[in-house]
Write an enzyme that holds these catalytic residues in place. Structure first.
Site, PDB file in Angstrom:
ATOM      1  N   ASP A  50      -2.215  12.055   4.337  1.00 11.20           N
ATOM      2  CA  ASP A  50      -2.001  12.148   5.784  1.00 11.20           C
ATOM      3  C   ASP A  50      -3.020  13.130   6.357  1.00 11.20           C
ATOM      4  O   ASP A  50      -3.209  14.217   5.823  1.00 11.20           O
ATOM      5  CB  ASP A  50      -0.565  12.653   6.019  1.00 11.20           C
ATOM      6  CG  ASP A  50      -0.272  12.867   7.498  1.00 11.20           C
ATOM      7  OD1 ASP A  50      -0.961  12.256   8.337  1.00 11.20           O
ATOM      8  OD2 ASP A  50       0.655  13.653   7.801  1.00 11.20           O
ATOM      9  N   HIS A  69       2.083  -1.220  -6.343  1.00 11.40           N
ATOM     10  CA  HIS A  69       3.071  -0.668  -5.408  1.00 11.40           C
ATOM     11  C   HIS A  69       4.429  -1.365  -5.492  1.00 11.40           C
ATOM     12  O   HIS A  69       5.327  -1.016  -4.740  1.00 11.40           O
ATOM     13  CB  HIS A  69       2.513  -0.790  -3.993  1.00 11.40           C
ATOM     14  CG  HIS A  69       2.312  -2.229  -3.595  1.00 11.40           C
ATOM     15  ND1 HIS A  69       1.373  -3.036  -4.191  1.00 11.40           N
ATOM     16  CD2 HIS A  69       2.957  -3.004  -2.704  1.00 11.40           C
ATOM     17  CE1 HIS A  69       1.448  -4.250  -3.668  1.00 11.40           C
ATOM     18  NE2 HIS A  69       2.394  -4.259  -2.761  1.00 11.40           N
ATOM     19  N   ASP A  70       4.564  -2.356  -6.360  1.00  6.97           N
ATOM     20  CA  ASP A  70       5.819  -3.093  -6.474  1.00  6.97           C
ATOM     21  C   ASP A  70       6.581  -2.801  -7.762  1.00  6.97           C
ATOM     22  O   ASP A  70       7.630  -3.405  -7.999  1.00  6.97           O
ATOM     23  CB  ASP A  70       5.551  -4.607  -6.425  1.00  6.97           C
ATOM     24  CG  ASP A  70       5.037  -5.066  -5.068  1.00  6.97           C
ATOM     25  OD1 ASP A  70       5.383  -4.446  -4.056  1.00  6.97           O
ATOM     26  OD2 ASP A  70       4.280  -6.064  -5.040  1.00  6.97           O
ATOM     27  N   ASP A 111      -3.023   7.889   6.172  1.00  5.83           N
ATOM     28  CA  ASP A 111      -3.817   7.164   7.163  1.00  5.83           C
ATOM     29  C   ASP A 111      -5.265   7.017   6.697  1.00  5.83           C
ATOM     30  O   ASP A 111      -5.653   7.553   5.652  1.00  5.83           O
ATOM     31  CB  ASP A 111      -3.737   7.869   8.529  1.00  5.83           C
ATOM     32  CG  ASP A 111      -3.948   9.373   8.390  1.00  5.83           C
ATOM     33  OD1 ASP A 111      -4.948   9.764   7.762  1.00  5.83           O
ATOM     34  OD2 ASP A 111      -3.091  10.156   8.888  1.00  5.83           O
ATOM     35  N   ASP A 126      -2.182 -11.682  -1.369  1.00  9.62           N
ATOM     36  CA  ASP A 126      -0.740 -11.531  -1.516  1.00  9.62           C
ATOM     37  C   ASP A 126      -0.053 -12.877  -1.776  1.00  9.62           C
ATOM     38  O   ASP A 126      -0.309 -13.853  -1.062  1.00  9.62           O
ATOM     39  CB  ASP A 126      -0.211 -10.930  -0.200  1.00  9.62           C
ATOM     40  CG  ASP A 126       1.194 -10.384  -0.327  1.00  9.62           C
ATOM     41  OD1 ASP A 126       1.382  -9.426  -1.076  1.00  9.62           O
ATOM     42  OD2 ASP A 126       2.093 -10.935   0.330  1.00  9.62           O
ATOM     43  N   ASP A 136      -6.307  -6.358   1.527  1.00  6.71           N
ATOM     44  CA  ASP A 136      -5.163  -7.182   1.184  1.00  6.71           C
ATOM     45  C   ASP A 136      -5.103  -8.341   2.178  1.00  6.71           C
ATOM     46  O   ASP A 136      -5.274  -8.137   3.386  1.00  6.71           O
ATOM     47  CB  ASP A 136      -3.882  -6.343   1.299  1.00  6.71           C
ATOM     48  CG  ASP A 136      -2.936  -6.550   0.126  1.00  6.71           C
ATOM     49  OD1 ASP A 136      -2.486  -7.697  -0.044  1.00  6.71           O
ATOM     50  OD2 ASP A 136      -2.643  -5.581  -0.588  1.00  6.71           O
ATOM     51  N   GLU A 167      -2.586 -12.783  -6.191  1.00  2.33           N
ATOM     52  CA  GLU A 167      -1.325 -12.328  -6.749  1.00  2.33           C
ATOM     53  C   GLU A 167      -0.566 -13.551  -7.251  1.00  2.33           C
ATOM     54  O   GLU A 167      -0.234 -14.452  -6.463  1.00  2.33           O
ATOM     55  CB  GLU A 167      -0.489 -11.568  -5.706  1.00  2.33           C
ATOM     56  CG  GLU A 167       0.694 -10.898  -6.367  1.00  2.33           C
ATOM     57  CD  GLU A 167       1.751 -10.374  -5.403  1.00  2.33           C
ATOM     58  OE1 GLU A 167       2.556  -9.533  -5.814  1.00  2.33           O
ATOM     59  OE2 GLU A 167       1.781 -10.811  -4.238  1.00  2.33           O
ATOM     60  N   ASN A 182      -3.102  13.847   9.906  1.00  7.24           N
ATOM     61  CA  ASN A 182      -2.747  14.401  11.221  1.00  7.24           C
ATOM     62  C   ASN A 182      -1.322  14.932  11.314  1.00  7.24           C
ATOM     63  O   ASN A 182      -0.790  15.133  12.406  1.00  7.24           O
ATOM     64  CB  ASN A 182      -2.989  13.343  12.314  1.00  7.24           C
ATOM     65  CG  ASN A 182      -2.101  12.129  12.106  1.00  7.24           C
ATOM     66  OD1 ASN A 182      -1.413  12.025  11.089  1.00  7.24           O
ATOM     67  ND2 ASN A 182      -2.112  11.210  13.057  1.00  7.24           N
TER      68      ASN A 182
HETATM   69  C1  GLC Z   1       3.732  -9.070  -2.461  1.00  7.65           C
HETATM   70  C2  GLC Z   1       3.504  -7.607  -2.182  1.00  7.65           C
HETATM   71  C3  GLC Z   1       4.820  -6.970  -1.869  1.00  7.65           C
HETATM   72  C4  GLC Z   1       5.374  -7.635  -0.630  1.00  7.65           C
HETATM   73  C5  GLC Z   1       5.429  -9.146  -0.787  1.00  7.65           C
HETATM   74  C6  GLC Z   1       5.586  -9.815   0.549  1.00  7.65           C
HETATM   75  O1  GLC Z   1       4.480  -9.295  -3.585  1.00  7.65           O
HETATM   76  O2  GLC Z   1       2.838  -7.019  -3.260  1.00  7.65           O
HETATM   77  O3  GLC Z   1       4.721  -5.593  -1.680  1.00  7.65           O
HETATM   78  O4  GLC Z   1       6.648  -7.154  -0.354  1.00  7.65           O
HETATM   79  O5  GLC Z   1       4.272  -9.691  -1.346  1.00  7.65           O
HETATM   80  O6  GLC Z   1       4.413  -9.727   1.289  1.00  7.65           O
HETATM   81 CA    CA Z   2      -0.955  10.310   9.545  1.00  7.13          CA
END
Ligand code: GLC
Ligand code: CA
Length: 558
Positions: A23, A331-332, A31, A201, A100, A258, A25
């Site tokens: 971050d 991140h999942d 960000d 994605d 992404d 993905e 700010n």
């Molecule tokens: C993918 C992303 C996930 C998201 C999902 C819907 O699996 O990695 O974080 O929730 O798609 O977009």
């Molecule tokens: Ca911020």
């Protein structure tokens, strides 16, 4: 046959989840300008490509994976000027940027959907998937991947729209050529800005079975499993070949799809060297091992024999035909050291280094998720309120609210596999909030930030960070790692992951101990006398006869 070697094959990709990275700010939300402050950190680590999770305008129902404007930056993250500056600085440091691409669905606040839901006759109606109720109920029984039904009824027109994710993520209708054209134009617009590719994605879900059959009912979910009908659907390869012709082929891009529901057979179709679709797939077969009655919501340990079988199958099946993505985290999923290693103070660093040896000496493009290079651990939150993920709250509501599981049971599962484990803020230093923000972070910082943080590790030769640096430096210089063939050894051994790489007159043996006990290492016929230690997590003195707890080592004979 494989053509000239593309740049993305030898690149180290680092995934940034911008909300939790830095971050700048004080509003508690990471960000773009925060990322700019940390580019030299990435460069020092050896990163070549940054994959940036979505930064587009979004109401953040699913943290940016619900886009309301593909050509604007989310206000919380900054402005388009900030983005341009970030891209320029990334390129200035000799790195690349992959964005992404979330085009299976948009946000319900996207102007296309706002129009679409207005009336049955609206010109945008057909941009989304609308169906009549069947016998008074939903068009079929599909479950949303975030639990609950995949259909929501729109009061005004009495029809249902499909949303495989949350009700604020309506699925686009890829059957409509106009939708496809608009998406390709948007992609080219980013291409003309100079980005270096896309991570796509849930790309395997664009084409749905037009019959929309009911899905199989499985224990633990009142709704049916639609995945066989929306993953790898009938027109998916036609769409991706078209996308390739219309946009991908016009840029020197890296494209990674993905691959929900993608095994090696499908991966060869999406990303075979001659498929004319994508460069590689990101599959989940190793991440989804050992499910329980509630699928991913479990506390099961991962079975090493199965893990070896899956990863080895990908290495072998794609050999000479397609390219692998190598990853333990994104991140999942929970943190790798907590899931596949051992995050106790005694073994956290050792096991994290072992995991790096195990995966990143295989063939493919390596991906590192932010904080993985510090061996950040699962979040350990005790209170449901500390979790932010929509998936976690929806599943809790269904399971605990619905009386199927107790609060304690569900919290145990969430702490083990919930997505927020990977989404706590980056731990930069031991100042309040780990140096992530001067404000209140949008999600709590992991309490262990006082001991696990980047500044400490960057100044210590035997840190996990330093080990990652070294591993990727060695990897780049090693032909046998980048190009050699792969062979699994001791497939049935319950505690050791052992494999051999071979090519250009070199042989490498990689052996990793996934347990906290010493394990004898017997690989008959391996030319130990002529081999020397190439990399190990116990320093230089590795013993070829046995592996200590969580030891990982690679020997080379060349
Ligand atoms: C993918 C992303 C996930 C998201 C999902 C819907 O699996 O990695 O974080 O929730 O798609 O977009
Ligand atoms: Ca911020």
């Amino acid at each position: 046959m494989e053509k000239k070697r593309e740049w993305w094959k030898d690149s180290l990709v680092y995934q940034i989840y911008p909300r939790s990275f830095q971050d700048s700010n004080g509003d508690g939300i990471g960000d773009l300008n925060g990322i700019r402050q940390r580019l030299s950190y990435l460069k020092d680590l050896g990163v070549d490509v940054i994959w940036l999770s979505p930064v587009y305008q979004s109401p953040n129902d699913d943290n940016g994976y619900d886009i309301s404007d593909y050509q604007a930056i989310m206000e919380e993250f900054g402005t388009m000027e900030d983005f341009d500056a970030l891209l320029g600085e990334i390129h200035g440091l000799g790195m690349k940027l992959v964005m992404d691409l979330v085009v299976n669905h948009t946000s319900d606040e996207h102007p296309w959907f706002q129009e679409s839901r207005r009336s049955r006759e609206n010109p945008y109606r057909d941009y989304y998937i609308w169906k009549e109720p069947k016998a008074g109920g939903m068009p079929n029984n599909w479950a949303s991947r975030f639990r609950g039904p995949a259909w929501t009824r729109d009061e005004d027109t009495g029809m249902y729209y499909l949303h495989i994710f949350s009700r604020k993520q309506p699925d686009l209708n890829w059957e409509n050529p106009q939708v496809r054209k608009k998406i390709y134009e948007m992609m080219a617009w980013w291409g003309n800005k100079g980005i270096d590719g896309f991570r796509m994605d849930v790309i395997s879900m664009l084409s749905k079975d037009p019959a929309y059959p009911d899905g199989e009912l499985k224990e633990g979910n009142p709704y049916g499993d639609g995945q066989p009908y929306y993953a790898n659907g009938p027109r998916i390869h036609e769409f991706l070949k078209e996308m390739n012709r219309e946009v991908l082929s016009r840029f020197d891009w890296m494209t990674v799809g993905e691959g929900v529901g993608v095994g090696t057979k499908e991966a060869l179709e999406y990303a075979g060297f001659d498929s004319g679709e994508l460069n590689m797939m990101f599959h989940f077969e190793h991440m989804e091992l050992c499910p329980g009655p509630y699928g991913k919501w479990n506390t099961n340990p991962v079975d090493l024999v199965q893990l070896k079988a899956v990863l080895s199958c990908w290495q072998q099946e794609l050999e000479d035909r397609a390219w692998n993505s190598l990853f333990w985290e994104n991140h999942d999923y929970p943190r790798a050291v907590s899931r596949f290693g051992n995050d106790s103070p005694k073994y956290r660093e050792l096991s994290a280094k072992m995991l790096a040896i195990c995966l990143y000496l295989m063939k493919g493009t390596p991906y590192v998720y932010q904080g993985q290079e510090l061996a950040m651990t699962n979040c350990g939150f005790d209170r449901l309120e500390d979790f932010r993920d929509i998936e976690i709250h929806q599943v809790y509501e269904e399971m605990v609210g619905g009386g199927k599981l107790s609060h304690e049971e569900m919290m145990g599962y969430i702490r083990h596999t919930g997505r927020d484990n990977a989404r706590t803020p980056m731990q930069w230093e031991d100042s309040p909030n780990g140096g992530f923000t001067e404000g209140t972070p949008w999600i709590p910082v992991n309490e262990n930030y006082r001991t696990i943080h980047a500044r400490e590790q960057m100044g210590r030769e035997d840190s996990v960070y330093a080990f990652y640096q070294k591993l990727f430096r060695l990897r780049k210089a090693s032909r046998v790692v980048r190009e050699g063939t792969y062979r699994l050894l001791l497939p049935e051994h319950p505690g050791l992951f052992v494999y051999e790489r071979e090519g250009e007159g070199e042989k490498m043996l990689v052996a990793c101990n996934f347990t906290s006990d010493r394990q004898e290492l017997k690989v008959p016929g391996w030319p130990w006398q002529e081999a020397k230690l190439w990399l190990g997590n116990y320093g230089s003195e590795s013993d070829m006869a046995g592996l200590r707890p969580y030891e990982g080592a690679a020997w080379i004979k060349g």
